[in-house]
Enzyme design. Structure first.
Site, PDB file in Angstrom:
ATOM      1  N   LYS A 110      -3.013   3.207   0.797  1.00 20.88           N
ATOM      2  CA  LYS A 110      -2.259   2.445   1.954  1.00 20.88           C
ATOM      3  C   LYS A 110      -1.941   1.092   1.399  1.00 20.88           C
ATOM      4  O   LYS A 110      -0.919   0.333   1.386  1.00 20.88           O
ATOM      5  CB  LYS A 110      -3.385   2.305   3.180  1.00 20.88           C
ATOM      6  CG  LYS A 110      -3.251   3.521   4.245  1.00 20.88           C
ATOM      7  CD  LYS A 110      -4.430   3.337   5.120  1.00 20.88           C
ATOM      8  CE  LYS A 110      -4.125   4.694   5.717  1.00 20.88           C
ATOM      9  NZ  LYS A 110      -5.615   4.957   6.759  1.00 20.88           N
TER      10      LYS A 110
ATOM     11  N   GLN B 247     -10.614   1.672   8.894  1.00 18.01           N
ATOM     12  CA  GLN B 247     -10.704   3.099   8.351  1.00 18.01           C
ATOM     13  C   GLN B 247     -11.625   3.799   8.909  1.00 18.01           C
ATOM     14  O   GLN B 247     -12.930   3.364   8.619  1.00 18.01           O
ATOM     15  CB  GLN B 247     -10.471   3.007   6.684  1.00 18.01           C
ATOM     16  CG  GLN B 247     -10.513   4.684   6.189  1.00 18.01           C
ATOM     17  CD  GLN B 247      -8.889   5.289   6.385  1.00 18.01           C
ATOM     18  OE1 GLN B 247      -7.957   4.458   6.218  1.00 18.01           O
ATOM     19  NE2 GLN B 247      -9.335   6.562   6.756  1.00 18.01           N
TER      20      GLN B 247
ATOM     21  N   ASP C 180      -3.061   0.906  14.242  1.00 16.20           N
ATOM     22  CA  ASP C 180      -3.364   2.496  14.320  1.00 16.20           C
ATOM     23  C   ASP C 180      -3.134   3.025  16.218  1.00 16.20           C
ATOM     24  O   ASP C 180      -3.128   4.275  16.191  1.00 16.20           O
ATOM     25  CB  ASP C 180      -4.612   2.671  14.055  1.00 16.20           C
ATOM     26  CG  ASP C 180      -5.186   3.639  12.966  1.00 16.20           C
ATOM     27  OD1 ASP C 180      -4.033   4.172  12.411  1.00 16.20           O
ATOM     28  OD2 ASP C 180      -5.973   3.632  12.437  1.00 16.20           O
TER      29      ASP C 180
END
Ligand code: NAP
Length: 298
Positions: free
Chosen positions: A55, A99, A122
């Site tokens: 990422k 994460q 997200d």
């Protein structure tokens, strides 16, 4: 009968990253604004470390500002919340991604609730999930957005198709179902309590498998000509003993690929299907968040 067309998510994602990079350059030139993404990793889960590194690298490659925070596994909730609060207030940061999974003493729900919905790239906050369900502009979970792009590219119009989504997580199954519904599909959500899952799947013009059980979906679960999107990822040791000894893994999807390929009309492989779309859509969500936070038209 001819074999399924293979949906090349890797190539699609590469094109999407290029498009995002061009738009980032335009945003910088016209508005002096550089989208910024902060990724937070708590602990040392090996798969998460790879995801977080990728990422960071792809964010920088798209011309965006990238920040990665690697915190010790024993980081307390107040320490993590202090960082999230700082990132929520930081004008250089437009996207925040924690994460998951996080170590067991931390609550995923409480962490998500701490993230500003405007920076929730997200799409996990209640605000963004509610906005998606209500048909309002939202930041939406990256992997389902990527699946929709692949489906629209392969099939064109999705209206009226019967879509079956296996899995009902907040990250994957539920937003996937909402996006398919918004595209005028008739949507069935299946899960671990679904009775006669193979028969449910056989009704699907579009079958999205987001379970995490290697090769669970067999060829005879698939309606001939259906589009099959395999989101699942299960890691097994590499077949090469030397690589396995180095801890190298191979990825297996939820769909028995060879069987399914003989029946389906379109299918995503694992790896190289849905996986690469996730980070590309994360970059796009960060760009979208940067524009919205600064009142710039999309
Ligand atoms: P999750 O939270 O574990 O959800 C799995 C879902 O599968 C649950 O809704 C569960 O049902 C359902 N399920 C479990 N066993 C089942 C069975 N035997 N029959 C039918 N349904 C069953 O996982 P997730 O986060 O949604 O992720 C799903 C998979 O996608 C994982 O393999 C993950 O690694 C992968 N993934 C890939 C990407 C990517 O970038 N390619 C991104 C996200 C996720 P219940 O709700 O009834 O328990």
């Amino acid at each position: 009968m001819s074999e399924a067309m293979i949906i090349d998510g890797k190539a699609f994602a590469a094109r999407l990253r290029e498009t995002v990079a061009v738009e980032v350059a335009t945003l910088k030139a016209e508005h002096g604004l550089t989208p910024g993404l902060a990724v937070v990793l708590v602990g040392d889960d090996p798969a998460s470390q790879v995801y977080v590194r990728n990422k960071g690298e792809q964010t920088a490659a798209a011309g965006m500002y990238s920040e990665t925070h690697r915190l010790a596994a024993e980081t307390s909730e107040p320490e993590l919340f202090a960082l999230i609060d700082r990132l929520n207030d930081d004008p250089a940061i437009h996207g925040i991604l924690v994460q998951f999974p996080v170590p067991g003493h931390l609550s995923q729900d409480r962490i998500v609730a701490r993230i500003s919905p405007d920076k929730d790239v997200d799409g996990l906050t209640v605000t963004n999930a509610g906005r998606l369900a209500s048909g309002l502009p939202a930041l939406t979970s990256c992997t389902p957005v990527g699946c929709m792009m692949l489906l629209k590219d392969a099939l064109g119009e999705l209206r009226g198709k019967h879509a079956v989504v296996i899995g009902r997580s907040n990250l994957m199954g539920k937003p996937m179902a909402q996006l398919l519904l918004a595209a005028d599909c008739t949507v069935t959500i299946a899960h671990s309590r679904t009775v006669d899952l193979p028969a449910v799947c056989r009704q699907a013009d579009i079958l999205v498998a987001a379970v995490g059980r290697a090769e669970m979906v067999r060829g005879d679960w698939i309606k001939p000509g259906a589009a099959v999107i395999d989101v699942g990822i299960t890691r097994f040791p590499s077949r090469d003993p030397e690589k396995a000894a180095q801890g190298k893994t191979r990825l297996v999807g939820d769909v028995a690929f060879d069987e399914a390929k003989a029946v389906a009309g379109w299918i995503t492989p694992v790896p190289g299907g849905v996986g690469p779309m996730t980070i590309a859509c994360l970059l796009q969500n960060t760009l979208t968040a940067a524009r919205r936070l600064n009142g710039i038209a999309e």
